[in-house]
Scaffold this motif. Sequence first.
Motif, PDB file in Angstrom:
ATOM      1  N   HIS A 252       2.524   2.739 -58.625  1.00 27.03           N
ATOM      2  CA  HIS A 252       2.429   1.454 -57.926  1.00 27.03           C
ATOM      3  C   HIS A 252       3.340   1.392 -56.704  1.00 27.03           C
ATOM      4  O   HIS A 252       3.083   0.631 -55.763  1.00 27.03           O
ATOM      5  N   LEU A 253       4.418   2.188 -56.711  1.00 27.29           N
ATOM      6  CA  LEU A 253       5.396   2.130 -55.626  1.00 27.29           C
ATOM      7  C   LEU A 253       5.247   3.264 -54.612  1.00 27.29           C
ATOM      8  O   LEU A 253       5.885   3.238 -53.562  1.00 27.29           O
TER       9      LEU A 253
ATOM     10  N   VAL B  36      12.327   7.126 -58.336  1.00 27.19           N
ATOM     11  CA  VAL B  36      12.882   6.920 -59.679  1.00 27.19           C
ATOM     12  C   VAL B  36      13.706   5.638 -59.734  1.00 27.19           C
ATOM     13  O   VAL B  36      13.572   4.838 -60.678  1.00 27.19           O
ATOM     14  N   LEU B  37      14.549   5.408 -58.727  1.00 31.60           N
ATOM     15  CA  LEU B  37      15.383   4.198 -58.721  1.00 31.60           C
ATOM     16  C   LEU B  37      14.515   2.937 -58.673  1.00 31.60           C
ATOM     17  O   LEU B  37      14.755   1.976 -59.410  1.00 31.60           O
ATOM     18  N   ALA B  38      13.504   2.951 -57.808  1.00 30.74           N
ATOM     19  CA  ALA B  38      12.611   1.796 -57.710  1.00 30.74           C
ATOM     20  C   ALA B  38      11.763   1.667 -58.975  1.00 30.74           C
ATOM     21  O   ALA B  38      11.455   0.555 -59.419  1.00 30.74           O
ATOM     22  N   GLY B  39      11.379   2.793 -59.567  1.00 30.26           N
ATOM     23  CA  GLY B  39      10.621   2.765 -60.823  1.00 30.26           C
ATOM     24  C   GLY B  39      11.411   2.102 -61.933  1.00 30.26           C
ATOM     25  O   GLY B  39      10.867   1.330 -62.738  1.00 30.26           O
ATOM     26  N   ARG B  40      12.709   2.374 -61.990  1.00 29.10           N
ATOM     27  CA  ARG B  40      13.581   1.703 -62.970  1.00 29.10           C
ATOM     28  C   ARG B  40      13.586   0.198 -62.755  1.00 29.10           C
ATOM     29  O   ARG B  40      13.484  -0.584 -63.703  1.00 29.10           O
ATOM     30  N   ALA B  41      13.725  -0.217 -61.490  1.00 28.13           N
ATOM     31  CA  ALA B  41      13.767  -1.645 -61.180  1.00 28.13           C
ATOM     32  C   ALA B  41      12.456  -2.326 -61.547  1.00 28.13           C
ATOM     33  O   ALA B  41      12.445  -3.443 -62.081  1.00 28.13           O
ATOM     34  N   LEU B  42      11.333  -1.652 -61.279  1.00 32.13           N
ATOM     35  CA  LEU B  42      10.024  -2.226 -61.601  1.00 32.13           C
ATOM     36  C   LEU B  42       9.836  -2.325 -63.114  1.00 32.13           C
ATOM     37  O   LEU B  42       9.265  -3.304 -63.616  1.00 32.13           O
TER      38      LEU B  42
END
Length: 325
Positions: free
Chosen positions: A281-282, A259-265
């Motif tokens: 994708h992540l 979720v954190l990386a999804g926000r950044a992407l």
Amino acid sequence: METTPQATLEQVLYEVKKTIVGQDELLERLLVALIAKGHILVEGVPGLAKTLTVNTLAKAIGGQFQRVQFTPDLVPADLVGSRIYHQGTGEFQTSLGPVFANLLLADEINRAPAKVQSALLEVMQERQVTIGRETHRVPSPFLVMATQNPIENEGTYPLPEAQVDRFMMKVVVDYPSPTEEFVIVERAVTPGAAPLQVLDPDGLVALQEAAQGIYADPAILEYAVRLTAATREPARHGMGDLDRYVTFGASPRASINLVLAGRALALLRGRDYVLPEDLQHLALDILRHRIVLSYEALADGVTADDLVRRALAVVPVPEPAKVAG
């Protein structure tokens, strides 16, 4: 005119690509890790510009940059610092190590013994170091980018599964295409312009705060949890044939990082909400290093990536109407 986060990040990529050819996925993942306050492990054979990529990115975003070459004779004090006794004054003085930087490149992390790896992974998690009786905070932002070479076992100390879990992502770098390799050779013999600094640490902190404001619907959170749970209990998610290959699946830390990386992407792609495709994708980079496979999987040639790809295929994807706020 105010610059958008997406425009700023695109400018960073532009500057890095003055030096780096290809490696688009690695560059995107590095930016995602920077924005999401995560650490990243990069694996690839020698000569694929892993170190050069991180070094170039550090120049584009500014801040303090340190590179540590991990070797078998390295000790924790070489990394975090130590107390030095001065005979003239009769006092101890603290000498801080190279971890006190905004960007730390841990080159060939698997060449250092477990004690050194533990010292680094502790500061990654706590963002502080205790030397003697004093605790010192590392600068903010603080990000570790580690590289490791997968082709040699002689003189290496593989990261234990519990410790490699501290990395938000593990990115596997492959060989360039023939066209990309031609450009790489061309740039090597006739170097071009050096990358310009686009960001500073304060600007990076502002981007990190902007990412925290990206909307992640409960359906996205549930999707992240289901993807992670599918790696732990394949049989309950329609992957019974893979059940015997899994010893331990990904931990809840994987769901959080998805979720954190999804926000950044999403921020990198100019959106203020997370889509299921961001997590898709992540997923490989966030889940692959958190799965412990059985010896049977090794014998049958089944990899963690195979398991994650099956999970992406079988776990129901939330409908777009439910995730755009």
